[in-house]
Design a protein around this motif. Structure first.
Motif, mmCIF file in Angstrom:
data_model
loop_
_atom_site.group_PDB
_atom_site.id
_atom_site.type_symbol
_atom_site.label_atom_id
_atom_site.label_comp_id
_atom_site.label_asym_id
_atom_site.label_seq_id
_atom_site.Cartn_x
_atom_site.Cartn_y
_atom_site.Cartn_z
ATOM 1 N N MET A 68 0.848 -1.194 0.000
ATOM 2 C CA MET A 68 0.000 0.000 0.000
ATOM 3 C C MET A 68 0.890 1.253 0.000
ATOM 4 N N THR A 69 0.619 2.184 -0.873
ATOM 5 C CA THR A 69 1.426 3.408 -0.994
ATOM 6 C C THR A 69 0.914 4.474 -0.028
ATOM 7 N N ARG A 70 1.844 5.038 0.774
ATOM 8 C CA ARG A 70 1.467 6.095 1.704
ATOM 9 C C ARG A 70 1.291 7.409 0.962
ATOM 10 N N VAL A 71 0.301 8.193 1.396
ATOM 11 C CA VAL A 71 0.093 9.509 0.802
ATOM 12 C C VAL A 71 1.295 10.397 1.119
ATOM 13 N N LYS A 72 1.785 11.098 0.119
ATOM 14 C CA LYS A 72 2.950 11.974 0.274
ATOM 15 C C LYS A 72 2.647 13.087 1.270
ATOM 16 N N ILE A 73 3.611 13.329 2.178
ATOM 17 C CA ILE A 73 3.457 14.373 3.187
ATOM 18 C C ILE A 73 4.529 15.431 2.951
ATOM 19 N N ASP A 74 4.107 16.679 2.738
ATOM 20 C CA ASP A 74 5.010 17.791 2.461
ATOM 21 C C ASP A 74 5.167 18.671 3.694
ATOM 22 N N ILE A 75 6.411 18.898 4.071
ATOM 23 C CA ILE A 75 6.715 19.746 5.225
ATOM 24 C C ILE A 75 7.585 20.916 4.756
ATOM 25 N N LEU A 76 7.231 22.115 5.228
ATOM 26 C CA LEU A 76 8.015 23.309 4.928
ATOM 27 C C LEU A 76 8.814 23.684 6.176
ATOM 28 N N VAL A 77 10.143 23.745 6.045
ATOM 29 C CA VAL A 77 11.025 24.168 7.134
ATOM 30 C C VAL A 77 11.434 25.615 6.893
ATOM 31 N N VAL A 78 11.208 26.465 7.897
ATOM 32 C CA VAL A 78 11.480 27.902 7.762
ATOM 33 C C VAL A 78 12.527 28.314 8.799
ATOM 34 N N ASP A 79 13.691 28.773 8.339
ATOM 35 C CA ASP A 79 14.761 29.188 9.247
ATOM 36 C C ASP A 79 15.786 29.955 8.421
ATOM 37 N N ASP A 80 16.251 31.085 8.939
ATOM 38 C CA ASP A 80 17.268 31.831 8.193
ATOM 39 C C ASP A 80 18.671 31.306 8.457
ATOM 40 N N ASP A 81 18.788 30.266 9.276
ATOM 41 C CA ASP A 81 20.047 29.552 9.481
ATOM 42 C C ASP A 81 20.106 28.426 8.448
ATOM 43 N N ILE A 82 20.876 28.644 7.378
ATOM 44 C CA ILE A 82 20.894 27.702 6.256
ATOM 45 C C ILE A 82 21.382 26.317 6.692
ATOM 46 N N SER A 83 22.402 26.269 7.546
ATOM 47 C CA SER A 83 22.918 24.970 7.973
ATOM 48 C C SER A 83 21.890 24.191 8.778
ATOM 49 N N HIS A 84 21.122 24.889 9.620
ATOM 50 C CA HIS A 84 20.081 24.222 10.405
ATOM 51 C C HIS A 84 18.981 23.695 9.488
ATOM 52 N N CYS A 85 18.627 24.477 8.460
ATOM 53 C CA CYS A 85 17.633 24.031 7.475
ATOM 54 C C CYS A 85 18.101 22.750 6.782
ATOM 55 N N THR A 86 19.353 22.730 6.400
ATOM 56 C CA THR A 86 19.888 21.578 5.667
ATOM 57 C C THR A 86 19.870 20.322 6.527
ATOM 58 N N ILE A 87 20.246 20.465 7.811
ATOM 59 C CA ILE A 87 20.231 19.327 8.734
ATOM 60 C C ILE A 87 18.815 18.780 8.887
ATOM 61 N N LEU A 88 17.849 19.684 9.082
ATOM 62 C CA LEU A 88 16.454 19.249 9.246
ATOM 63 C C LEU A 88 15.927 18.598 7.974
ATOM 64 N N GLN A 89 16.316 19.129 6.833
ATOM 65 C CA GLN A 89 15.859 18.556 5.574
ATOM 66 C C GLN A 89 16.335 17.111 5.441
ATOM 67 N N ALA A 90 17.600 16.867 5.747
ATOM 68 C CA ALA A 90 18.146 15.509 5.655
ATOM 69 C C ALA A 90 17.465 14.582 6.652
ATOM 70 N N LEU A 91 17.256 15.072 7.863
ATOM 71 C CA LEU A 91 16.622 14.254 8.904
ATOM 72 C C LEU A 91 15.193 13.872 8.532
ATOM 73 N N LEU A 92 14.409 14.877 8.105
ATOM 74 C CA LEU A 92 13.001 14.628 7.793
ATOM 75 C C LEU A 92 12.838 13.763 6.555
ATOM 76 N N ARG A 93 13.709 13.936 5.584
ATOM 77 C CA ARG A 93 13.656 13.073 4.404
ATOM 78 C C ARG A 93 13.980 11.636 4.778
ATOM 79 N N GLY A 94 14.884 11.459 5.747
ATOM 80 C CA GLY A 94 15.196 10.120 6.234
ATOM 81 C C GLY A 94 14.012 9.457 6.904
ATOM 82 N N TRP A 95 13.112 10.256 7.432
ATOM 83 C CA TRP A 95 11.881 9.726 8.053
ATOM 84 C C TRP A 95 10.750 9.519 7.038
ATOM 85 N N GLY A 96 11.026 9.845 5.769
ATOM 86 C CA GLY A 96 10.048 9.576 4.720
ATOM 87 C C GLY A 96 9.208 10.765 4.295
ATOM 88 N N TYR A 97 9.534 11.973 4.788
ATOM 89 C CA TYR A 97 8.761 13.156 4.429
ATOM 90 C C TYR A 97 9.391 13.872 3.238
#
Length: 441
Positions: free
Chosen positions: A1-30
């Motif tokens: 069964m295919t899970r419905v795609k979940i889109d998350i927007l991360v907002v932060d003017d700290d580019i490095s923090h954004c990048t870390i969160l992006q990698a983490l959340l993508r690893g969780w399937g988002y």
């Protein structure tokens, strides 16, 4: 069964923090999008449907609280989690008051982040729906918006009294639910609640329904009949669309309210009644009085306490809760495994004008459940009028009258169906009779 795609927007003017969160959340399937500031985030929300926003508080150009407010103005139902490096109670309270679903303290605890995300997404996908109060839920009154909370507070104050109540609101806003709540929460709750739609009957039938009649009072009266006032004795009588009654009926109703007694049609005998009266109308009775179409003395008798029903377009925060409520009901009734709504479908529901209010939403969800072949309701199952809603609203554009918008949608449906009115009505989610009436207007 295919899970419905979940889109998350991360907002932060700290580019490095954004990048870390992006990698983490993508690893969780988002699926993750990044915005390096508040204004960029607002533009992305205008252009794309997100399931959740994760936003920092401390940003140089536009802080997180202001960003949150702007996003909520665009989409009241989107859940927003605030991140702050300063664990002050004041910041958390300000964020929650502005509409944040929850807040997280930086540096983030990833286990806590994952748990908070899952709870937030369960909220937005309406997996766990809680009514603001048990008493409201039992009458089908669902909602957490300020307008709904004010309505529930008014009901709680007015219900224990015996005061006559006038409920004013558009068709489909749930006036009868308010009546049930007022009656059940009053000292008359164990006695009958009798309802009558005044607009559904002509004058002679309405008179008989309200006051009863004697045998032989008119053709077809083969036996005595008690009227609604007598049936409601000791309890509550709800007269819907009271603004539609004739001048003669206004006089008779005024007498009953003043004297607390009725006479059956064809009888000289008076019958004492103890009834709490609740009336409802979509008309502006004060304007009707000024125009000479409604008696001023009756208006004052009815208008002891007024309850205004908010239209659905003024309580958009409640649309996800109501949609989920109807989804569960109709999925069970139709024995279908419907898990929820796609983000696009929910966004369309939130931004649609809802001229038919809650009743129109209920009909739209029932239609979607019946037509659904998958697990999640998408824009494909929604009526055409909703599916073609313009979501990305430009606040500076000229507001178009609703009747013009409706006309455009109807003409588009007719063009799409090659002029087939029956098929156009089906796709619009209305009856052919309703479509013909709208075309005539």
């Amino acid at each position: 069964m295919t899970r419905v795609k979940i889109d998350i927007l991360v907002v932060d003017d700290d580019i490095s923090h954004c990048t870390i969160l992006q990698a983490l959340l993508r690893g969780w399937g988002y699926d993750v999008a990044l915005a390096y500031g508040g204004r960029e985030a607002i533009e992305q929300v205008r252009e794309h449907v997100f399931d959740l926003v994760l936003c920092d508080v401390r940003m140089a150009e536009m802080d997180g609280i202001e960003t949150l407010k702007e996003i909520k103005a665009l989409n009241p139902a989107i859940p927003i989690l605030i991140m702050t490096a300063y664990s002050s109670v004041e910041t958390a309270v300000e964020a929650l008051k502005a509409g944040a679903l929850d807040y997280l303290i930086k540096p983030l605890d990833f286990d806590s982040l994952q748990d908070t995300l899952e709870k937030a997404l369960a909220h937005t996908r309406n997996i766990a729906v809680e009514s603001p109060s048990a008493s409201a839920a039992q009458f089908g009154m669902i909602g957490e918006s300020p307008a709904m909370q004010r309505l529930l507070a008014e009901i709680a104050m007015v219900a224990p009294s015996d005061a006559t109540v006038l409920i004013h609101g558009d068709s489909g806003t749930g006036k009868e639910l308010v009546v049930r709540a007022l009656h059940a929460s009053s000292a008359r709750g164990e006695k009958p609640l009798i309802t009558l739609n005044c607009a559904a009957l002509n004058e002679s039938l309405l008179e008989s329904e309200l006051f009863g009649h004697e045998r032989g009072a008119f053709t077809g009266a083969d036996k005595r009949r008690e009227g609604r006032f007598v049936e409601a004795d000791g309890g509550t009588l709800f007269l819907d669309e009271i603004g539609d009654i004739s001048p003669m009926m206004q006089v008779r109703l005024l007498r009953v309210i003043q004297e607390r007694e009725v006479q059956r049609v064809g009888s000289n005998q008076t019958i004492s009644v103890d009834v709490r009266l609740i009336a409802a109308t979509h008309r502006d009775l004060a304007a009707e009085v000024s125009a000479g179409r409604f008696r001023q003395d009756l208006y004052y008798r009815l208008n002891v306490v007024t309850i205004e029903m908010p239209p659905l377009c003024q309580r958009r925060e409640d649309i996800p809760l109501l949609a989920e409520h109807f989804r569960q009901r109709f999925a069970e009734r139709n024995r279908k495994a419907v898990k929820g709504f796609t983000p696009q479908a929910m966004d369309l529901l939130i931004h649609y004008a809802w001229p038919g209010n809650i009743r129109e939403l209920e009909n739209a969800i029932e239609r979607a459940v019946v037509l659904l072949t998958g697990e999640y309701i998408s824009e494909r199952e929604l009526p055409l009028a909703i599916a073609t809603t313009q979501v990305n609203v430009d606040d500076d554009r000229e507001i178009q009258p609703l009747v013009d918008v409706e006309k455009e949608v109807i003409l588009a449906a007719l063009e799409k169906t090659g002029g087939n009115k029956t098929e156009a009505a089906r796709q619009l989610g209305i009856t052919r009779k309703t479509l013909l009436a709208k075309l005539s207007r």
